[in-house]
Scaffold this motif. Sequence first.
Motif, PDB file in Angstrom:
ATOM      1  N   LYS A  90       0.860  -1.183   0.000  1.00  0.00           N
ATOM      2  CA  LYS A  90       0.000   0.000   0.000  1.00  0.00           C
ATOM      3  C   LYS A  90       0.894   1.231   0.000  1.00  0.00           C
ATOM      4  CE  LYS A  90      -4.077  -1.841   2.244  1.00  0.00           C
ATOM      5  NZ  LYS A  90      -5.082  -1.601   3.281  1.00  0.00           N
ATOM      6  N   THR A  91       0.703   2.075  -1.012  1.00  0.00           N
ATOM      7  CA  THR A  91       1.504   3.281  -1.148  1.00  0.00           C
ATOM      8  C   THR A  91       0.601   4.494  -0.906  1.00  0.00           C
ATOM      9  OG1 THR A  91       2.806   2.136  -2.824  1.00  0.00           O
ATOM     10  CG2 THR A  91       3.082   4.527  -2.668  1.00  0.00           C
ATOM     11  N   PRO A  92       0.900   5.297   0.127  1.00  0.00           N
ATOM     12  CA  PRO A  92       0.039   6.460   0.389  1.00  0.00           C
ATOM     13  C   PRO A  92       0.355   7.612  -0.572  1.00  0.00           C
ATOM     14  CG  PRO A  92       1.801   6.350   2.006  1.00  0.00           C
ATOM     15  CD  PRO A  92       1.935   5.138   1.130  1.00  0.00           C
ATOM     16  N   ARG A  93      -0.699   8.363  -0.897  1.00  0.00           N
ATOM     17  CA  ARG A  93      -0.526   9.601  -1.661  1.00  0.00           C
ATOM     18  C   ARG A  93      -1.633  10.559  -1.240  1.00  0.00           C
ATOM     19  NH1 ARG A  93      -4.225   9.907  -5.916  1.00  0.00           N
ATOM     20  NH2 ARG A  93      -5.117   7.880  -6.462  1.00  0.00           N
ATOM     21  N   GLU A  94      -1.369  11.841  -1.427  1.00  0.00           N
ATOM     22  CA  GLU A  94      -2.327  12.857  -1.021  1.00  0.00           C
ATOM     23  C   GLU A  94      -3.169  13.260  -2.217  1.00  0.00           C
ATOM     24  OE1 GLU A  94      -1.830  16.279   2.123  1.00  0.00           O
ATOM     25  OE2 GLU A  94      -1.011  16.930   0.207  1.00  0.00           O
TER      26      GLU A  94
ATOM     27  N   TYR B 224      -4.754   5.404  -0.553  1.00  0.00           N
ATOM     28  CA  TYR B 224      -3.722   4.370  -0.704  1.00  0.00           C
ATOM     29  C   TYR B 224      -3.897   3.633  -2.028  1.00  0.00           C
ATOM     30  CZ  TYR B 224      -2.681   5.168   4.175  1.00  0.00           C
ATOM     31  OH  TYR B 224      -2.316   5.760   5.362  1.00  0.00           O
ATOM     32  N   ASP B 225      -2.819   3.577  -2.792  1.00  0.00           N
ATOM     33  CA  ASP B 225      -2.779   2.770  -4.003  1.00  0.00           C
ATOM     34  C   ASP B 225      -2.198   1.417  -3.610  1.00  0.00           C
ATOM     35  OD1 ASP B 225      -3.676   4.900  -5.586  1.00  0.00           O
ATOM     36  OD2 ASP B 225      -1.637   5.629  -5.911  1.00  0.00           O
ATOM     37  N   THR B 226      -2.857   0.338  -4.034  1.00  0.00           N
ATOM     38  CA  THR B 226      -2.344  -0.988  -3.710  1.00  0.00           C
ATOM     39  C   THR B 226      -1.775  -1.650  -4.961  1.00  0.00           C
ATOM     40  OG1 THR B 226      -4.530  -1.961  -4.023  1.00  0.00           O
ATOM     41  CG2 THR B 226      -3.927  -1.390  -1.782  1.00  0.00           C
ATOM     42  N   SER B 227      -0.699  -2.375  -4.755  1.00  0.00           N
ATOM     43  CA  SER B 227      -0.084  -3.131  -5.842  1.00  0.00           C
ATOM     44  C   SER B 227       0.431  -4.446  -5.261  1.00  0.00           C
ATOM     45  CB  SER B 227       1.056  -2.339  -6.479  1.00  0.00           C
ATOM     46  OG  SER B 227       2.058  -2.058  -5.528  1.00  0.00           O
ATOM     47  N   VAL B 228       0.645  -5.395  -6.134  1.00  0.00           N
ATOM     48  CA  VAL B 228       1.121  -6.708  -5.700  1.00  0.00           C
ATOM     49  C   VAL B 228       2.569  -6.853  -6.165  1.00  0.00           C
ATOM     50  CG1 VAL B 228       0.791  -9.194  -5.899  1.00  0.00           C
ATOM     51  CG2 VAL B 228      -1.189  -7.684  -5.810  1.00  0.00           C
ATOM     52  N   LYS B 229       3.443  -7.174  -5.220  1.00  0.00           N
ATOM     53  CA  LYS B 229       4.869  -7.338  -5.507  1.00  0.00           C
ATOM     54  C   LYS B 229       5.200  -8.829  -5.482  1.00  0.00           C
ATOM     55  CE  LYS B 229       9.378  -5.943  -3.725  1.00  0.00           C
ATOM     56  NZ  LYS B 229      10.068  -5.267  -2.635  1.00  0.00           N
ATOM     57  N   HIS B 230       5.840  -9.297  -6.546  1.00  0.00           N
ATOM     58  CA  HIS B 230       6.241 -10.711  -6.645  1.00  0.00           C
ATOM     59  C   HIS B 230       7.555 -10.894  -5.881  1.00  0.00           C
ATOM     60  CE1 HIS B 230       6.959 -14.631  -8.435  1.00  0.00           C
ATOM     61  NE2 HIS B 230       8.183 -14.235  -8.691  1.00  0.00           N
ATOM     62  N   LEU B 231       7.561 -11.765  -4.875  1.00  0.00           N
ATOM     63  CA  LEU B 231       8.760 -11.999  -4.069  1.00  0.00           C
ATOM     64  C   LEU B 231       9.548 -13.227  -4.514  1.00  0.00           C
ATOM     65  CD1 LEU B 231       7.353 -11.250  -0.503  1.00  0.00           C
ATOM     66  CD2 LEU B 231       8.619  -9.724  -2.001  1.00  0.00           C
ATOM     67  N   GLY B 232       8.899 -14.135  -5.225  1.00  0.00           N
ATOM     68  CA  GLY B 232       9.589 -15.349  -5.677  1.00  0.00           C
ATOM     69  C   GLY B 232       8.703 -16.559  -5.490  1.00  0.00           C
ATOM     70  N   TYR B 233       9.351 -17.708  -5.321  1.00  0.00           N
ATOM     71  CA  TYR B 233       8.640 -18.978  -5.156  1.00  0.00           C
ATOM     72  C   TYR B 233       9.229 -19.726  -3.959  1.00  0.00           C
ATOM     73  CZ  TYR B 233       6.775 -18.231  -9.816  1.00  0.00           C
ATOM     74  OH  TYR B 233       6.130 -17.694 -10.897  1.00  0.00           O
TER      75      TYR B 233
END
Length: 176
Positions: free
Chosen positions: A44-48, A129-138
């Motif tokens: 979650k990335t906050p922005r105004e 809040y903008d949400t995004s999904v980050k790939h961490l691996g397997y």
Amino acid sequence: MVKGIVVGAVAVTALAAGGVGYKVMTKPVFAEVVAAKEVKETVKTPREECEDVAVQHQAPVKDEHRIAGTVVGAVAGGLLGSAIGGGTGKKVATVAGAAAGGYAGNRVQKNLQEKDVQTTTERRCKTVYDTSVKHLGYDVTYRLDGRQDVVRMAFDPGQQIPVKDGKLVLDPPAKN
């Protein structure tokens, strides 16, 4: 008999050494992949976020006690009251008319003052809040030399993981 024991010992030693040598010679080249589960993280990335909004405020009141409305109402009420009746009744009607007119004038001025507004522009901001999904691996579950374990890899290895000198090769395959 001693000769038999010596020959037997040499034979057992040779067989044991041959077995060890066989085991060393047959080190696994691949580990079997049992399961590979993709690992993700929600970020979650906050922005105004701001916008300009028109806001109404009550205008400043110049006559707080509403004296002008009371006086104008009292004069008008007194004039109307004096037009009614005659003699002593005329005086009573004038006084009653002035009192009622004064009260009515005060209320009229109050309503006008409450409806007298000024509009200004205000900047209002809120955090979204903008949400995004980050790939961490397997997380890869594998089997090697009869043991099962888990390792995190940057890529999905498929059905096997290469093994070199008894250790997993975790680097991605070279692209051709």
